[in-house]
Design a protein around this motif. Structure first.
Motif, PDB file in Angstrom:
ATOM      1  N   LEU A 231      31.009   2.954  -3.101  1.00 56.35           N
ATOM      2  CA  LEU A 231      32.008   1.945  -2.731  1.00 56.35           C
ATOM      3  C   LEU A 231      31.774   1.424  -1.317  1.00 56.35           C
ATOM      4  O   LEU A 231      32.223   0.323  -0.984  1.00 56.35           O
ATOM      5  CB  LEU A 231      33.419   2.532  -2.849  1.00 56.35           C
ATOM      6  N   ARG A 232      31.078   2.198  -0.506  1.00 54.98           N
ATOM      7  CA  ARG A 232      30.816   1.794   0.874  1.00 54.98           C
ATOM      8  C   ARG A 232      29.579   0.913   0.997  1.00 54.98           C
ATOM      9  O   ARG A 232      29.310   0.370   2.068  1.00 54.98           O
ATOM     10  CB  ARG A 232      30.655   3.036   1.753  1.00 54.98           C
ATOM     11  N   LEU A 233      28.802   0.793  -0.078  1.00 53.37           N
ATOM     12  CA  LEU A 233      27.613  -0.048  -0.054  1.00 53.37           C
ATOM     13  C   LEU A 233      27.993  -1.524  -0.121  1.00 53.37           C
ATOM     14  O   LEU A 233      29.068  -1.889  -0.615  1.00 53.37           O
ATOM     15  CB  LEU A 233      26.709   0.278  -1.253  1.00 53.37           C
ATOM     16  N   LYS A 234      27.095  -2.353   0.345  1.00 56.75           N
ATOM     17  CA  LYS A 234      27.275  -3.785   0.160  1.00 56.75           C
ATOM     18  C   LYS A 234      27.131  -4.108  -1.321  1.00 56.75           C
ATOM     19  O   LYS A 234      26.440  -3.403  -2.066  1.00 56.75           O
ATOM     20  CB  LYS A 234      26.244  -4.557   0.982  1.00 56.75           C
ATOM     21  N   SER A 235      27.760  -5.187  -1.747  1.00 56.15           N
ATOM     22  CA  SER A 235      27.801  -5.517  -3.170  1.00 56.15           C
ATOM     23  C   SER A 235      26.421  -5.582  -3.820  1.00 56.15           C
ATOM     24  O   SER A 235      26.225  -5.011  -4.908  1.00 56.15           O
ATOM     25  CB  SER A 235      28.545  -6.842  -3.367  1.00 56.15           C
TER      26      SER A 235
END
Length: 299
Positions: A231-235
């Motif tokens: 969830l913390r990654l870029k899309s």
């Protein structure tokens, strides 16, 4: 015992809500406060109560089974598992929390892995000899002198390229059985070998891809829980993780030999491509690996 008290006190501290009360748990200090005590005065009610509770608790708690072992009650194990899992997701750099989560959630997985290791002649020797991985046990210069594309050369090249050392792994604390504790320690210390095997960089996306592989190959619940950090990654990165790297990890990890049965230290001179074929693994999709050895110097 004071270390154990500080761990639980840190997690239960009101400051934990702001993610501050937990920094420094697990550190031994001669000045560690009595757990849950709100006053340092010997005459305070809380001090007296907690001294009695601490004394009673200490008299009934099992003795440590190995150096550094901290026995936990079932409640404490559950509490620490939940707290460390939450903190690991909030701050993925907290290696201590990731380690605590791995130990307190391992459960029967460690028993199954130990039995798998015992089924292999190579694995039985690992459990008998209990080798350790650190800068004192590895001959770095010898590894550096090995031919290109050997496993040992790939490992030392990975250490150099990613600027890490083999001394960064947390010791095991919360697993009661010494043999199972070693299985966890072995997994922890050989994790970087998996990085070298696939050439994974040290950053969020490749680490999560490797965790997905480890979950499929080894079964540790913590490795699956780690994927929540996606969830913390870029899309775009998150999309690649779930559409490319997780499918690779599921196929490769389930097809591969259990990597805990590999006596890596005896395979430094083995050709890397030959090793991959023997272990039943193949390279991940492009984009998360370090350059080939000839380009490592400029990485």
């Amino acid at each position: 015992m004071r270390t154990h008290s500080r761990v639980l006190f840190s997690l239960m501290s009101p400051a934990c809500g702001s993610c501050r009360g937990i920094h420094g748990w697990g550190r031994v200090s001669n000045n560690t406060a009595v757990a849950l005590g709100s006053s340092s005065s010997p005459r305070s009610l809380s001090y007296s109560i907690n001294r009695k509770l601490h004394s009673a608790h200490s008299s009934t708690r099992p003795q440590p089974s190995y150096p550094g072992h901290i026995p936990l009650t079932p409640f404490e194990n559950t509490f620490l598992a939940a707290g460390s899992a939450l903190m690991s997701l909030i701050d993925t750099r907290r290696a201590d929390m990731v380690a605590a989560c791995g130990e307190t959630t391992a459960g029967s997985t460690l028993v199954k892995l130990r039995d798998i290791v015992l089924e292999s002649p190579e694995g039985r020797r690992i459990l008998k000899e209990r080798p350790r991985i650190n800068s004192q046990t590895l001959d770095m210069e010898k590894l550096r002198s090995l031919p290109e594309n050997t496993f040992g050369r790939a490992y030392i090249g990975w250490l150099d390229a990613c600027k890490v050392t083999p001394d960064s792994r947390e010791p095991v604390h919360y697993i009661d059985d010494p043999e199972l504790a070693y299985v966890m320690q072995r997994y922890r210390e050989t994790h970087d070998f998996y990085h070298a095997l696939f050439g994974f960089k040290v950053s969020a996306l490749p680490e999560l891809a490797l965790k997905a592989f480890e979950f499929t190959n080894l079964g540790f619940p913590m490795t699956a829980l780690s994927l929540g950090a996606s969830l913390r990654l870029k899309s775009p990165q998150r999309a690649r993780l779930w559409t490319e790297f997780v499918p690779w990890a599921l196929r490769c990890g389930s097809h591969a030999r259990c990597l805990l049965t590999v006596y890596w230290e005896e395979r430094w001179e083995q050709d890397l491509d030959e090793m991959k074929r023997e272990l039943g693994v193949w390279d991940p999709p492009a984009g998360i690996t370090i350059p080939q050895p000839s380009r490592i110097a400029s990485f």
